[in-house]
Design a protein around this motif. Sequence first.
Motif, PDB file in Angstrom:
ATOM      1  N   ASP A   1      63.725 -22.856  24.544  1.00 59.03           N
ATOM      2  CA  ASP A   1      63.727 -22.087  25.077  1.00 59.03           C
ATOM      3  C   ASP A   1      63.471 -22.005  26.552  1.00 59.03           C
ATOM      4  O   ASP A   1      62.610 -22.486  27.334  1.00 59.03           O
ATOM      5  CB  ASP A   1      63.494 -20.434  24.013  1.00 59.03           C
ATOM      6  CG  ASP A   1      62.180 -20.460  24.243  1.00 59.03           C
ATOM      7  OD1 ASP A   1      61.469 -21.243  24.619  1.00 59.03           O
ATOM      8  OD2 ASP A   1      62.158 -19.301  22.901  1.00 59.03           O
ATOM      9  N   GLY A   2      63.390 -20.765  26.972  1.00 60.43           N
ATOM     10  CA  GLY A   2      62.423 -20.551  28.531  1.00 60.43           C
ATOM     11  C   GLY A   2      61.043 -20.731  28.665  1.00 60.43           C
ATOM     12  O   GLY A   2      60.687 -20.804  29.472  1.00 60.43           O
ATOM     13  N   LYS A   3      60.573 -20.061  27.394  1.00 57.98           N
ATOM     14  CA  LYS A   3      59.236 -20.474  26.941  1.00 57.98           C
ATOM     15  C   LYS A   3      58.589 -21.141  27.091  1.00 57.98           C
ATOM     16  O   LYS A   3      57.478 -21.579  26.641  1.00 57.98           O
ATOM     17  CB  LYS A   3      58.928 -19.234  26.658  1.00 57.98           C
ATOM     18  CG  LYS A   3      59.391 -17.360  27.096  1.00 57.98           C
ATOM     19  CD  LYS A   3      58.577 -16.529  26.309  1.00 57.98           C
ATOM     20  CE  LYS A   3      58.895 -15.180  26.564  1.00 57.98           C
ATOM     21  NZ  LYS A   3      58.341 -13.560  25.886  1.00 57.98           N
TER      22      LYS A   3
ATOM     23  N   LEU B   1      75.553 -21.281  25.053  1.00 62.16           N
ATOM     24  CA  LEU B   1      74.848 -21.425  24.278  1.00 62.16           C
ATOM     25  C   LEU B   1      72.809 -20.630  25.040  1.00 62.16           C
ATOM     26  O   LEU B   1      72.692 -21.187  25.649  1.00 62.16           O
ATOM     27  CB  LEU B   1      74.192 -22.090  23.030  1.00 62.16           C
ATOM     28  CG  LEU B   1      73.256 -22.027  22.395  1.00 62.16           C
ATOM     29  CD1 LEU B   1      73.302 -20.585  20.864  1.00 62.16           C
ATOM     30  CD2 LEU B   1      72.769 -23.054  21.820  1.00 62.16           C
ATOM     31  N   ARG B   2      72.740 -19.221  24.498  1.00 61.52           N
ATOM     32  CA  ARG B   2      71.372 -18.513  24.792  1.00 61.52           C
ATOM     33  C   ARG B   2      70.642 -19.295  23.723  1.00 61.52           C
ATOM     34  O   ARG B   2      70.450 -18.678  23.097  1.00 61.52           O
ATOM     35  CB  ARG B   2      71.673 -17.776  25.869  1.00 61.52           C
ATOM     36  CG  ARG B   2      70.141 -16.665  26.431  1.00 61.52           C
ATOM     37  CD  ARG B   2      70.575 -15.873  26.544  1.00 61.52           C
ATOM     38  NE  ARG B   2      70.509 -14.919  25.589  1.00 61.52           N
ATOM     39  CZ  ARG B   2      71.943 -13.772  25.240  1.00 61.52           C
ATOM     40  NH1 ARG B   2      73.032 -13.682  25.992  1.00 61.52           N
ATOM     41  NH2 ARG B   2      71.618 -12.540  24.190  1.00 61.52           N
ATOM     42  N   LEU B   3      69.422 -19.509  24.769  1.00 65.49           N
ATOM     43  CA  LEU B   3      68.978 -20.207  23.484  1.00 65.49           C
ATOM     44  C   LEU B   3      66.778 -18.382  23.789  1.00 65.49           C
ATOM     45  O   LEU B   3      67.204 -18.652  24.144  1.00 65.49           O
ATOM     46  CB  LEU B   3      67.498 -21.037  23.705  1.00 65.49           C
ATOM     47  CG  LEU B   3      68.299 -22.773  23.329  1.00 65.49           C
ATOM     48  CD1 LEU B   3      67.562 -23.514  23.270  1.00 65.49           C
ATOM     49  CD2 LEU B   3      68.983 -22.367  22.256  1.00 65.49           C
ATOM     50  N   GLU B   4      67.150 -18.122  22.535  1.00 64.09           N
ATOM     51  CA  GLU B   4      65.916 -17.480  22.302  1.00 64.09           C
ATOM     52  C   GLU B   4      65.134 -17.427  21.334  1.00 64.09           C
ATOM     53  O   GLU B   4      65.404 -18.455  20.053  1.00 64.09           O
ATOM     54  CB  GLU B   4      66.828 -15.727  22.349  1.00 64.09           C
ATOM     55  CG  GLU B   4      67.291 -15.374  22.850  1.00 64.09           C
ATOM     56  CD  GLU B   4      67.997 -13.534  23.028  1.00 64.09           C
ATOM     57  OE1 GLU B   4      68.030 -13.307  22.251  1.00 64.09           O
ATOM     58  OE2 GLU B   4      67.839 -13.936  23.893  1.00 64.09           O
ATOM     59  N   SER B   5      64.148 -17.291  20.716  1.00 62.69           N
ATOM     60  CA  SER B   5      63.104 -17.238  19.807  1.00 62.69           C
ATOM     61  C   SER B   5      62.001 -16.568  19.527  1.00 62.69           C
ATOM     62  O   SER B   5      61.762 -15.951  20.874  1.00 62.69           O
ATOM     63  CB  SER B   5      62.499 -18.912  19.767  1.00 62.69           C
ATOM     64  OG  SER B   5      61.307 -19.289  18.781  1.00 62.69           O
TER      65      SER B   5
END
Length: 221
Positions: A58-60, A215-219
């Motif tokens: 994800d973005g992080k 798809l937007r990745l989030e965690s």
Amino acid sequence: EGGFVVIVEGPPVQNGRGSKGVAIALSPQAVQGWEKGGKVVCDGYGGRVIGVRTVACDGKGRERGIFLVSAYAPIGAAPQADWDVFFSDLEDCIAQKQSSDILLIGADINSSLGRADNGSDDAQDAASSPIGSFGLKHRNASGERFYTFLASNGLRALSTFFKKKRYGTWCHPCSKQLHQLDHILVESKDFNNFTDCGRSTQVVSSDHMPVRCKLRLESNL
């Protein structure tokens, strides 16, 4: 081929329309995630279902598993026994994913699901329905059967939740009527991770149109 990997499941010889055979093509980046995740391949389902697990960030920079499935349903008029085997195999393949994985199924369902007539243009409104309010209205008996499968397994036909200009993915060779047979199926718990889905531009020679999603990745890990 150029860093891409295509994983295939099916008979070595095809016998015309309705022949079994599915595949998943991985980009070089997806191949790296697949290798990081242990090169998981779920096959042996008779040529109608195959699954692959890849890992993305994800973005992080946090890892998230994505479980990709390619599925090809029997024709609508096939014996119920064939459909029972297909549904059982698909359920078994889905069960191989890790609980935190995002499930993404690309499927020719050979069924017309229709749409939910809730009169809303909001793609997020039908919170508890397996299908949304967009798409071709026609639903057949096979679509009823597939609807029940989706509802029983907590799945949604993402392709019916976003308003598009065109929805048909296959044209009947005799009647020339368009049908919406190809869908992307996701778990209800991951629904809000997807921001778009619909018919896309043809990229290979086929009598079916492709379907794509975002798809937007989030965690929360």
